[in-house]
Design a protein around this motif. Structure first.
Motif, PDB file in Angstrom:
ATOM      1  N   LYS A  35     -25.269  16.354 -63.840  1.00 21.37           N
ATOM      2  CA  LYS A  35     -25.245  16.835 -65.653  1.00 21.37           C
ATOM      3  C   LYS A  35     -26.523  17.693 -66.112  1.00 21.37           C
ATOM      4  O   LYS A  35     -27.710  16.705 -66.535  1.00 21.37           O
ATOM      5  CB  LYS A  35     -24.299  15.787 -66.706  1.00 21.37           C
ATOM      6  N   TRP A  36     -26.922  19.073 -66.440  1.00 17.17           N
ATOM      7  CA  TRP A  36     -27.410  19.231 -67.438  1.00 17.17           C
ATOM      8  C   TRP A  36     -27.755  18.783 -68.966  1.00 17.17           C
ATOM      9  O   TRP A  36     -26.764  19.628 -68.918  1.00 17.17           O
ATOM     10  CB  TRP A  36     -27.888  20.974 -67.054  1.00 17.17           C
ATOM     11  N   GLU A  37     -28.709  17.886 -68.819  1.00 12.75           N
ATOM     12  CA  GLU A  37     -29.011  17.593 -70.137  1.00 12.75           C
ATOM     13  C   GLU A  37     -30.733  16.611 -70.025  1.00 12.75           C
ATOM     14  O   GLU A  37     -30.488  16.222 -69.090  1.00 12.75           O
ATOM     15  CB  GLU A  37     -27.737  16.703 -70.500  1.00 12.75           C
ATOM     16  N   TRP A  62     -27.635  13.204 -59.260  1.00 12.70           N
ATOM     17  CA  TRP A  62     -28.606  14.331 -59.319  1.00 12.70           C
ATOM     18  C   TRP A  62     -29.365  14.515 -60.408  1.00 12.70           C
ATOM     19  O   TRP A  62     -28.806  14.493 -61.705  1.00 12.70           O
ATOM     20  CB  TRP A  62     -28.199  15.470 -59.370  1.00 12.70           C
ATOM     21  N   PHE A  63     -30.577  15.221 -60.386  1.00 12.13           N
ATOM     22  CA  PHE A  63     -31.943  14.952 -61.424  1.00 12.13           C
ATOM     23  C   PHE A  63     -32.084  16.521 -62.261  1.00 12.13           C
ATOM     24  O   PHE A  63     -32.428  16.997 -60.757  1.00 12.13           O
ATOM     25  CB  PHE A  63     -33.124  14.521 -61.374  1.00 12.13           C
ATOM     26  N   ASP A  64     -31.436  17.482 -62.747  1.00 12.21           N
ATOM     27  CA  ASP A  64     -32.210  18.756 -63.014  1.00 12.21           C
ATOM     28  C   ASP A  64     -33.636  18.690 -63.605  1.00 12.21           C
ATOM     29  O   ASP A  64     -34.130  17.773 -63.410  1.00 12.21           O
ATOM     30  CB  ASP A  64     -31.574  19.576 -63.753  1.00 12.21           C
ATOM     31  N   PHE A 100     -30.136   9.293 -54.949  1.00 14.41           N
ATOM     32  CA  PHE A 100     -30.933  10.388 -56.594  1.00 14.41           C
ATOM     33  C   PHE A 100     -30.945  11.805 -55.189  1.00 14.41           C
ATOM     34  O   PHE A 100     -31.758  11.628 -53.934  1.00 14.41           O
ATOM     35  CB  PHE A 100     -31.745   9.996 -56.824  1.00 14.41           C
ATOM     36  N   VAL A 101     -31.418  12.475 -55.815  1.00 16.96           N
ATOM     37  CA  VAL A 101     -31.714  13.749 -55.707  1.00 16.96           C
ATOM     38  C   VAL A 101     -32.060  14.773 -56.751  1.00 16.96           C
ATOM     39  O   VAL A 101     -31.378  13.828 -57.581  1.00 16.96           O
ATOM     40  CB  VAL A 101     -30.463  14.696 -54.681  1.00 16.96           C
ATOM     41  N   ILE A 102     -33.275  14.998 -56.280  1.00 20.54           N
ATOM     42  CA  ILE A 102     -33.737  15.496 -57.555  1.00 20.54           C
ATOM     43  C   ILE A 102     -34.319  17.079 -56.834  1.00 20.54           C
ATOM     44  O   ILE A 102     -34.311  17.407 -56.396  1.00 20.54           O
ATOM     45  CB  ILE A 102     -35.630  15.016 -57.751  1.00 20.54           C
ATOM     46  N   ALA A 103     -33.393  18.341 -57.993  1.00 13.16           N
ATOM     47  CA  ALA A 103     -33.466  19.503 -57.858  1.00 13.16           C
ATOM     48  C   ALA A 103     -35.008  19.834 -58.498  1.00 13.16           C
ATOM     49  O   ALA A 103     -35.659  19.384 -59.654  1.00 13.16           O
ATOM     50  CB  ALA A 103     -32.630  19.863 -58.852  1.00 13.16           C
TER      51      ALA A 103
END
Length: 140
Positions: A35-37, A62-64, A100-103
């Protein structure tokens, strides 16, 4: 297909020659929460707990770019992700069997305050060349 036969035989011969494609990691086939926030370590711990308590099968968070300090990828925003909070978040997510995945966007902020930019300059002399073979910096 010629003398080799059908596509299945050709694929088998190609795999024997070049190697078989490995199976993807199991977690990559599961449900990914993205979630992009703006978020925080506390918020991720809370969501992790909620997903567990409600039986929601999340495998990966996921971290955006919102996790990053001034969009410097690879650096957490220390206001929302203190070192202690990140350690706690990592432990909680790990204990629940999630990952976790960090974008990271494919650009580096051109700032001498940013370690990734500085290290790139030291190792390469420049980050990206333009068509004149000069350092390319875009105005974002």
């Amino acid at each position: 297909m010629g003398a080799e036969g059908n596509p299945k035989k050709i694929q088998k011969k190609l795999s024997e020659l070049t190697g078989y494609t490995p199976m993807p990691p199991m977690h990559s086939l599961g449900y990914h929460f993205s979630k992009w926030e703006e978020n925080s370590a506390h918020q991720i711990v809370e969501r992790n707990s909620d997903f567990t308590n409600f039986g929601f099968p999340v495998d990966v968070f996921w971290f955006d770019s919102e996790y990053a300090q001034d969009y410097n990828y690879g650096e957490y925003d220390h206001k929302r992700f203190s070192q202690d909070d990140v350690m706690h978040m990592n432990q909680q997510v790990h204990d629940s069997g999630r990952r976790f995945v960090i974008a990271a966007d494919p650009h580096i902020r051109a700032s001498h305050d940013y370690f990734m930019y500085e290290e790139g300059l030291k190792k390469q002399g420049k980050m990206v060349d333009d068509h004149h073979m000069s350092r390319y910096i875009d105005d974002l």
